[in-house]
Motif scaffolding. Structure first.
Motif, PDB file in Angstrom:
ATOM      1  N   PRO A 270      16.446 -49.402  17.319  1.00  0.00           N
ATOM      2  CA  PRO A 270      17.562 -51.099  17.833  1.00  0.00           C
ATOM      3  C   PRO A 270      17.609 -52.077  16.729  1.00  0.00           C
ATOM      4  CG  PRO A 270      14.871 -49.750  18.624  1.00  0.00           C
ATOM      5  CD  PRO A 270      15.658 -49.462  17.669  1.00  0.00           C
ATOM      6  N   LYS A 271      18.358 -53.283  17.040  1.00  0.00           N
ATOM      7  CA  LYS A 271      19.045 -53.715  15.545  1.00  0.00           C
ATOM      8  C   LYS A 271      17.785 -53.749  15.099  1.00  0.00           C
ATOM      9  CE  LYS A 271      22.131 -56.118  18.829  1.00  0.00           C
ATOM     10  NZ  LYS A 271      22.647 -57.425  19.007  1.00  0.00           N
TER      11      LYS A 271
ATOM     12  N   LEU B 189       6.247 -58.826  15.520  1.00  0.00           N
ATOM     13  CA  LEU B 189       6.882 -57.924  15.535  1.00  0.00           C
ATOM     14  C   LEU B 189       5.532 -56.913  16.472  1.00  0.00           C
ATOM     15  CD1 LEU B 189       9.124 -55.469  15.502  1.00  0.00           C
ATOM     16  CD2 LEU B 189       8.627 -55.516  12.887  1.00  0.00           C
ATOM     17  N   ILE B 190       6.207 -56.648  17.620  1.00  0.00           N
ATOM     18  CA  ILE B 190       5.395 -55.807  18.414  1.00  0.00           C
ATOM     19  C   ILE B 190       6.057 -54.090  19.185  1.00  0.00           C
ATOM     20  CG2 ILE B 190       4.940 -55.773  20.637  1.00  0.00           C
ATOM     21  CD1 ILE B 190       5.243 -58.300  20.883  1.00  0.00           C
ATOM     22  N   LEU B 191       5.350 -52.739  17.970  1.00  0.00           N
ATOM     23  CA  LEU B 191       5.738 -51.592  17.895  1.00  0.00           C
ATOM     24  C   LEU B 191       4.307 -50.941  18.890  1.00  0.00           C
ATOM     25  CD1 LEU B 191       6.425 -51.131  14.096  1.00  0.00           C
ATOM     26  CD2 LEU B 191       7.532 -52.243  15.513  1.00  0.00           C
TER      27      LEU B 191
ATOM     28  N   PHE C 297      18.920 -50.834  26.839  1.00  0.00           N
ATOM     29  CA  PHE C 297      17.803 -51.928  25.943  1.00  0.00           C
ATOM     30  C   PHE C 297      17.914 -52.366  24.931  1.00  0.00           C
ATOM     31  CE2 PHE C 297      15.837 -50.906  30.385  1.00  0.00           C
ATOM     32  CZ  PHE C 297      16.025 -52.096  31.332  1.00  0.00           C
ATOM     33  N   ARG C 298      18.597 -51.397  24.318  1.00  0.00           N
ATOM     34  CA  ARG C 298      18.175 -51.105  22.438  1.00  0.00           C
ATOM     35  C   ARG C 298      16.345 -51.905  21.659  1.00  0.00           C
ATOM     36  NH1 ARG C 298      23.201 -53.157  19.417  1.00  0.00           N
ATOM     37  NH2 ARG C 298      23.063 -52.060  18.527  1.00  0.00           N
ATOM     38  N   ASP C 299      15.596 -51.150  22.472  1.00  0.00           N
ATOM     39  CA  ASP C 299      14.506 -51.017  21.886  1.00  0.00           C
ATOM     40  C   ASP C 299      13.886 -50.144  22.025  1.00  0.00           C
ATOM     41  OD1 ASP C 299      14.139 -50.720  24.565  1.00  0.00           O
ATOM     42  OD2 ASP C 299      12.902 -52.333  24.613  1.00  0.00           O
ATOM     43  N   VAL C 300      14.520 -48.868  21.397  1.00  0.00           N
ATOM     44  CA  VAL C 300      13.540 -48.012  21.661  1.00  0.00           C
ATOM     45  C   VAL C 300      13.875 -46.353  20.651  1.00  0.00           C
ATOM     46  CG1 VAL C 300      12.647 -45.703  23.187  1.00  0.00           C
ATOM     47  CG2 VAL C 300      13.300 -47.606  24.357  1.00  0.00           C
ATOM     48  N   VAL C 301      13.122 -45.836  20.017  1.00  0.00           N
ATOM     49  CA  VAL C 301      13.165 -45.298  18.593  1.00  0.00           C
ATOM     50  C   VAL C 301      12.629 -44.144  18.879  1.00  0.00           C
ATOM     51  CG1 VAL C 301      12.901 -44.525  16.138  1.00  0.00           C
ATOM     52  CG2 VAL C 301      13.195 -47.604  16.947  1.00  0.00           C
ATOM     53  N   GLN C 302      13.136 -43.277  19.258  1.00  0.00           N
ATOM     54  CA  GLN C 302      12.912 -41.881  19.492  1.00  0.00           C
ATOM     55  C   GLN C 302      12.728 -41.126  17.872  1.00  0.00           C
ATOM     56  OE1 GLN C 302      15.602 -39.366  21.862  1.00  0.00           O
ATOM     57  NE2 GLN C 302      14.110 -38.590  22.880  1.00  0.00           N
ATOM     58  N   GLU C 303      11.356 -40.504  18.379  1.00  0.00           N
ATOM     59  CA  GLU C 303      10.979 -39.779  17.009  1.00  0.00           C
ATOM     60  C   GLU C 303      11.900 -38.134  17.444  1.00  0.00           C
ATOM     61  OE1 GLU C 303      11.370 -40.571  14.100  1.00  0.00           O
ATOM     62  OE2 GLU C 303      11.470 -42.781  14.073  1.00  0.00           O
ATOM     63  N   ASN C 304      11.674 -37.157  16.057  1.00  0.00           N
ATOM     64  CA  ASN C 304      11.244 -36.032  16.449  1.00  0.00           C
ATOM     65  C   ASN C 304      10.085 -35.198  16.457  1.00  0.00           C
ATOM     66  OD1 ASN C 304      12.403 -33.344  17.406  1.00  0.00           O
ATOM     67  ND2 ASN C 304      13.573 -32.811  15.096  1.00  0.00           N
ATOM     68  N   ILE C 305       9.139 -35.588  16.987  1.00  0.00           N
ATOM     69  CA  ILE C 305       7.790 -35.156  16.733  1.00  0.00           C
ATOM     70  C   ILE C 305       7.578 -35.409  18.457  1.00  0.00           C
ATOM     71  CG2 ILE C 305       5.436 -36.299  17.105  1.00  0.00           C
ATOM     72  CD1 ILE C 305       7.099 -38.486  14.933  1.00  0.00           C
TER      73      ILE C 305
ATOM     74  N   TRP D  92       9.833 -47.427  10.018  1.00  0.00           N
ATOM     75  CA  TRP D  92      11.008 -48.267  10.875  1.00  0.00           C
ATOM     76  C   TRP D  92      11.123 -49.651  10.273  1.00  0.00           C
ATOM     77  CZ3 TRP D  92      11.784 -52.062  13.916  1.00  0.00           C
ATOM     78  CH2 TRP D  92      13.048 -52.366  14.657  1.00  0.00           C
ATOM     79  N   ALA D  93       9.452 -50.481  10.807  1.00  0.00           N
ATOM     80  CA  ALA D  93       9.026 -51.461  10.282  1.00  0.00           C
ATOM     81  C   ALA D  93       9.261 -51.978   8.969  1.00  0.00           C
ATOM     82  CB  ALA D  93       7.600 -52.171  10.974  1.00  0.00           C
ATOM     83  N   SER D  94       8.473 -51.161   8.493  1.00  0.00           N
ATOM     84  CA  SER D  94       9.090 -51.222   6.657  1.00  0.00           C
ATOM     85  C   SER D  94      10.473 -51.520   6.292  1.00  0.00           C
ATOM     86  CB  SER D  94       8.112 -50.433   5.655  1.00  0.00           C
ATOM     87  OG  SER D  94       8.767 -49.861   4.394  1.00  0.00           O
TER      88      SER D  94
END
Length: 302
Positions: free
Chosen positions: A52-53, A62-64, A117-125, A142-144
């Motif tokens: 996301p942006k 920030l809500i994760l 939505f541009r609010d999803v981060v997909q990780e290789n997990i 990501w937040a850092s």
């Protein structure tokens, strides 16, 4: 945009129905009471990561949200209710974190969700209870990197109901620094019974008691510890019990406080589906997407 959203919802429900019927007799693993097909072959070798942006400098909260890949309805319910930017007078941002897809069909649907939505981060997990800690480390990373000036970070599960305005009001009043806040657990010991879901060997954690930690269902981290907390995960030995590891062991490593915050509740809802219960509360746990939408309507009703 509205047309694309309707198409997305239609496609999302269709995929869920197909997945249920296509694999009905092939499920063998349960994850958070949901059946997961384990013999589906993933035909791609690398998961595409869509980010996301980057946060603006004035983000107050920030809500994760770690979310299983196929929990489309949970994410949609949160977007429509307490995760909406209009749910409080604070400047907020919601980002969901998912793991690998279980098949190509779901992979295509979540790519559509990311684009819309541009609010999803997909990780290789891999999606598993055993990898929840890895997902939490990913959201800290990501937040850092993307929100270094955020005031507060809320990490919460996707089956929670949260009164964001109440949370913001409490944080503004207390102005905590260098801390993690929520439901505090003290004097907890590792489970040494090998038959336990939470079994931890002496090799994994040698001490007889965990440091005080905050329940992983929902907790607030002050923005001034995010980078340090993430950096600590790079050298503190990994433990699969996410809240003990992040809010206990790593928190203690960086010298941050564990603080009980009134209004947080990590217990199951026990059938108490009423949005008015949250007029003074902050969090509640174990709600379905339908529950969340119903409760939000009740809470917003005059």
């Amino acid at each position: 945009m509205k047309y694309r959203y309707c198409v997305y919802l239609l496609l999302m429900n269709l995929i869920v129905i197909i997945a249920i019927f296509s694999y009905k007799n092939r499920y063998s693993v349960f994850f958070r009471n949901e059946q997961v097909p384990t013999n589906t072959v993933i035909s791609y070798t690398k998961v595409k990561i869509s980010t996301p942006k980057i946060c603006s400098d004035d983000i107050e909260l920030l809500i994760l949200i770690p979310s299983t890949t196929w929990n489309f309805k949970q994410r949609d319910a949160i977007r429509r209710t307490w995760g909406n930017t209009k749910s409080s007078d604070a400047k907020t941002k919601v980002v969901f974190f998912t793991g690998q897809c279980i098949n190509d069909t779901l992979h295509k649907v979540i790519e559509e969700e990311m684009a819309l939505f541009r609010d999803v981060v997909q990780e290789n997990i891999k999606e598993s209870y055993q990898t929840l800690t890895e997902k939490s480390i990913a959201l800290l990373r990501w937040a850092s990197s993307n929100c270094p000036k955020v005031t507060y970070v809320l990490k919460t599960d996707d089956d929670m109901f949260i009164n964001i305005q109440n949370l913001v009001n409490v944080l503004r009043e207390r102005k905590p620094t260098k801390a993690i806040l929520g439901v505090k657990n003290s004097h907890s010991s590792p489970f040494r019974d090998k038959g336990s879901k939470w079994y931890v060997s002496r090799e994994q954690y040698s001490k007889d008691r965990y440091p005080p930690y905050i329940s992983g269902t929902a907790y607030v981290m002050t923005g001034d510890i995010i980078s340090a907390l993430y950096n600590s995960t790079r050298h503190v030995p990994l433990l699969f019990i996410e809240d003990v590891y992040i809010t206990g062991i790593c928190r203690e490593q960086i010298g941050a406080e564990a603080i009980y915050l009134p209004g947080f509740d990590s217990s199951k809802n026990n059938g108490k589906i009423n949005g008015k219960h949250f007029e003074k509360r902050i969090t509640g746990h174990h709600f379905s997407p339908q529950d969340i939408i119903q409760m939000w309507d009740e809470l917003m009703r005059e």
